[in-house]
Structure formats: C-alpha cells, structure tokens
Motif scaffolding. Structure first.
Motif: not given
Ligand SMILES: Cc1cc2nc3c(=O)[nH]c(=O)nc-3n(C[C@H](O)[C@H](O)[C@H](O)COP(=O)(O)OP(=O)(O)OC[C@H]3O[C@@H](n4cnc5c(N)ncnc54)[C@H](O)[C@@H]3O)c2cc1C
Length: 447
Positions: A304-318
């Motif tokens: 679930w952490r993989l799923r729930d972290s997508i918004s945060e990771a996308e934000r870090a992508e730029g």
C-alpha cells in the motif's frame, strides 16, 4: 507565521489572509461566523490543507479570513454497539482510525493523506480513497452532520436517522460542498467491525483491459471481502522506487501494469485461500502474468505504501498537470488506452500516466511535459488546452471531470465551461439561497 496555511499541498496556489480563526467549540465557530456575516468578511474553511484542488487556499487579496478547524478535534462519542461515532471536524483521519480500532471497530475510508486530512475536509470534499469499492465515498459513511451555516445559525443534523423525509437532505448537500455552504463542525460516522484478517496481492499484468476482467472475476467469485482494486502503470511504480526511500519492487521483473488487490474479512473466510484460488485461475487463463501475496501485515503495508506514495513521487518528478476523473467502470480501459494517443497527436512528446481506483471507474491522470521541454513554460503554454482535451474525452464517455478531489479553484472555470447548464444553474441557486452575500469560500467550486 501563517505561511504553511496559505499554500496548498501541491504548492500550486498561494494566497494571503487577514487572519486565521481557530474556534475550539461549535459555539465559538457559530459566534465567529455570525460576526463575519455582520461585517461582510469572507471565510475560507480549512482542515488539514491536504486537498488537491486549491479549495482551502485563500485568494491573493489578503482580505479573506482562514477558519481552521484544527482545535475542533474531539471525538465526542462512540457507540460501538450501534456502529456510530461523532467526531469533530478537525479530527485527523489517522487518529480517528486508531481511536475506533481500540474499540474493535473500523472507519472504512482511507487515503494517502490520512495523516493530515480531517473529518471536516473529508466530508466537504466527499473524499473517496481506496475502500470505495465496498464501502462507498464519504457520503455513504456520513449518518449525520452538525454545521454552522453562512448566517451563523447552527444546523444540528447529527442524529443518525435511518428514515428522515423532511425534504432536501441538508447533510448530503454539505457533503462535497467544499466549504461554500458553511462550516461542518462535526459528523456522525458509520463504523464497521474491525477486519480480523486481510489479504493483499501485488499483481503484474499486461493492460487495464485485463485488469478489468480480473476485477470482474474477483467480484463475481469473492464478493464483499473484495475491498480494494487499484491499478498502477510501471511508470508510476518506477517513480516511487526512485523517490521514496525504503521501497522495493514486489515482483522479480517489471510488467506494463500492476493491480493491487485487497480482501478484508473474518479469519473464518480464509481470505488467503480465496485469493490464491482465484489468482491461480487468472494465471491459467492468461489474465495476469505474475503475482505475490503479502505474507503478513507488514508486507501488505509495504504494497500500500507503493500505491499511496505515487502522488508524492510524482510531485518529486517535477511539474505535471493532474486530472482526477471518472467514467463508467467498463469504459475506463478505453479511456486509459485512447487518451495518451489523443494527447500525443495534439501535444507531441507530452507523457500521460493513469493510476488509481479502477474498481470505482476513477483514475488520476497525470500529464508531464515533453522530456526535452522547459517543464513550467510548457505547462503555462499548453497545460490548459491539454486538460480541456482530456476533460472533453471524459465527458464524451459519460464521465465526471472531478471524481473525488472536488472542483476548488483548480477546476472552477473548466467546470463552468464544460458542464451542463442545468447542473450549474442548480448549484448556483443553492449557493445563492444559503449564502446570498457569497462570503463562504468565494471563488471556489462555482464562479
Ligand atoms: C498524499 C495524498 C493522497 C490523497 N489521496 C486521496 C484519495 O485517494 N482520495 C481522495 O478523495 N482524496 C485524496 N487526497 C485529497 C485530500 O486528502 C482530501 O481531499 C481530504 O478530504 C482533504 O481534507 P483536509 O482536511 O485536508 O481538507 P482541506 O484541504 O483543508 O480542505 C478541502 C476543502 O474542504 C473545505 N473544508 C475543510 N474543512 C471544512 C469544514 N470543516 N467545513 C467546511 N468546509 C471545509 C475547504 O474549504 C476546502 O474547500 C489525497 C491527498 C494527499 C495529500
């Protein structure tokens, strides 16, 4: 000093405020709203400030008042036998989960922002999350509401009535109102027994079409214990693995798509056996290519952490533009398949990723600028047109331009441009009736 509350979670909107008001009781909230009504002062309600559409950010004038619910943070009552709890607006979702769990109960709505999102914010955005498939959105879980209306009067609709036919349902009107019709001060929420067991699988598969067939198979064979069904493209998982510490790929090899499936129920249901049997059939039929089932709670949480972290990771992508859209479930694979091609034809090089709640016909569709472009400049020049193209596609398929995040300030203009005149006129009439001076969250939801 106010700066953390003047910018939204995504860092897209920045405002100013004359002051922040933090009432600690419903009576204080009513008194403050009454004074504001007399003075003609505009109010922007704010809970955890984790909303995705700039709904809780004041405008740039510096005249608006932020009304924070963070001190309205008590759980007033919990009736374990009846399965209801009354929580004040500022109670943080994660704290609410923990408090009801201590009584052997569960509040079946969760989302990635649970450490910040508040009950009042969840009600006011009619939030969804990852258990909607079985339990519905916030609307379905609200049995009663207490709110201060724009003139300072108190609406006490907290009693959890099974039957109540006194005309329009005011509590449902406040669900999803995004702070435009008053302040929600408390809600009576439905609880379910805590799940004795859960079983979570991370599945590698070829396409959203196959994911939908898998969803149909599991739904038919397993029924209610099927609680979550999320899809994640490899690009999103890849971003999470790059940006979020202590994450790892659950499978040995990459796949174009992944499904995250969760069952919840009693130990007697033997969830692992149920899921293993169905996934073995899916493997045999070529619906899925690989799967790993969590061996314990920690592994489930890791998935679930993989799923729930997508918004945060996308934000870090730029920089990217985000679209939270829904279409009828059966049409979702078509939307996911067709949209990147439509986008690429109009905006060469633009990249599109869709992830999220396939089971609810709702994905978050992010568009990233071409890799060789100046991202912010590209978004400033083309972002709005790219969004318009996506929203038109959604509407063609009979969908909604806001599935669960709301309209806020981000989608206000496009909502007014693309939605039906009948819906918009009805919403405006309701707003004008309850808030004739337009003092509650001006500039949000409806123009
Ligand atoms: C990492 C992450 C993941 C997320 N995932 C999901 C998801 O899966 N599904 C989903 O639906 N959302 C999701 N969200 C969005 C967000 O968590 C929800 O919209 C949440 O309901 C916002 O709650 P909040 O308390 O932060 O509200 P805020 O952001 O403070 O406010 C949101 C809106 O509600 C109004 N409001 C707030 N409190 C009140 C009140 N008491 N009375 C009247 N109006 C009020 C505000 O004016 C604003 O318009 C996610 C957010 C993050 C950061």
């Amino acid at each position: 000093m106010l700066s953390p509350w003047l910018t939204d979670w995504r860092g897209k909107y920045h405002g100013r405020a004359a002051a922040m008001l933090s009432p600690a009781t419903t009576e204080e909230a009513a008194a403050v709203v009454h004074l504001c009504a007399e003075a003609g002062a505009a109010i922007v309600p704010q809970g955890g400030n984790s909303g995705m559409v700039g709904g809780a950010t004041p405008d740039a004038s510096g005249d608006q008042l932020l009304l924070s619910t963070r001190r309205l943070n008590r759980i007033r009552s919990l009736d374990a036998a009846a399965g209801f709890a009354v929580a004040e607006a500022g109670v943080i979702l994660e704290n609410f989960h923990n408090a009801v769990l201590e009584q052997g109960l569960r509040f079946p709505l969760t989302l990635g922002g649970k450490g910040s999102a508040t009950i009042g914010g969840l009600v006011s955005t009619n939030a969804g999350g990852t258990q909607v498939l079985r339990h519905g959105t916030m609307r379905a879980l609200v049995a009663g509401i207490e709110a201060v209306l724009p003139d300072g009067s108190l609406f006490d609709g907290l009693a959890p009535l099974k039957k109540d036919n006194r005309g329009y349902d005011l509590k449902q009107l406040l669900c999803g109102a995004e702070g435009t019709l008053g302040i929600v001060t408390a809600a009576c929420l439905r609880l379910v027994p805590a799940a004795e067991d859960r079983c979570t699988a991370w599945i590698g598969l070829e396409s959203p079409d196959k994911a939908l067939l898998l969803l149909r198979q599991l739904d038919a064979a397993i029924g209610p214990p099927l609680e979550g069904f999320e899809i994640v493209p490899h690009g999103c998982l890849d971003a999470v693995l790059r940006h979020i510490p202590q994450t790892r790929h659950p499978l040995n090899a990459p796949h174009p798509w992944y499904a995250l499936v969760e069952l919840a129920g009693d130990k007697a249901d033997d969830l692992p056996a149920l899921l293993e049997t169905q996934l073995a059939i899916a493997l045999q039929n070529g619906l899925i290519d690989d799967v790993v089932i969590a061996k314990n709670d920690r592994e489930s949480d890791d998935f679930w952490r993989l799923r729930d972290s997508i918004s945060e990771a996308e934000r870090a992508e730029g920089p990217a533009i985000q679209h939270d859209v829904s279409v009828p479930v059966d049409r979702m694979p078509r939307f996911i398949a067709d949209n990147p091609a439509r986008l690429a034809a109009a905006f060469p090089g633009a990249r599109a990723l869709s992830f999220g709640h396939l089971g609810d016909g709702n994905v978050h569709h992010h568009v990233q600028p071409p890799a060789d472009s100046d991202g912010p400049a590209w978004l400033a020049a083309h972002g709005e047109d790219a969004s318009r193209l996506i929203y038109r596609h959604v509407i063609e398929l009979g969908g909604s331009i806001s599935a669960e995040h709301g309209i806020g300030q981000m989608k206000r203009d496009i909502f007014a441009e693309l939605d039906s005149p009948a819906r918009l006129a009805a919403l405006r009439a309701i707003k004008a009736g309850l808030d004739p001076a337009g003092l509650f969250n001006p500039g949000k939801l409806i123009a």
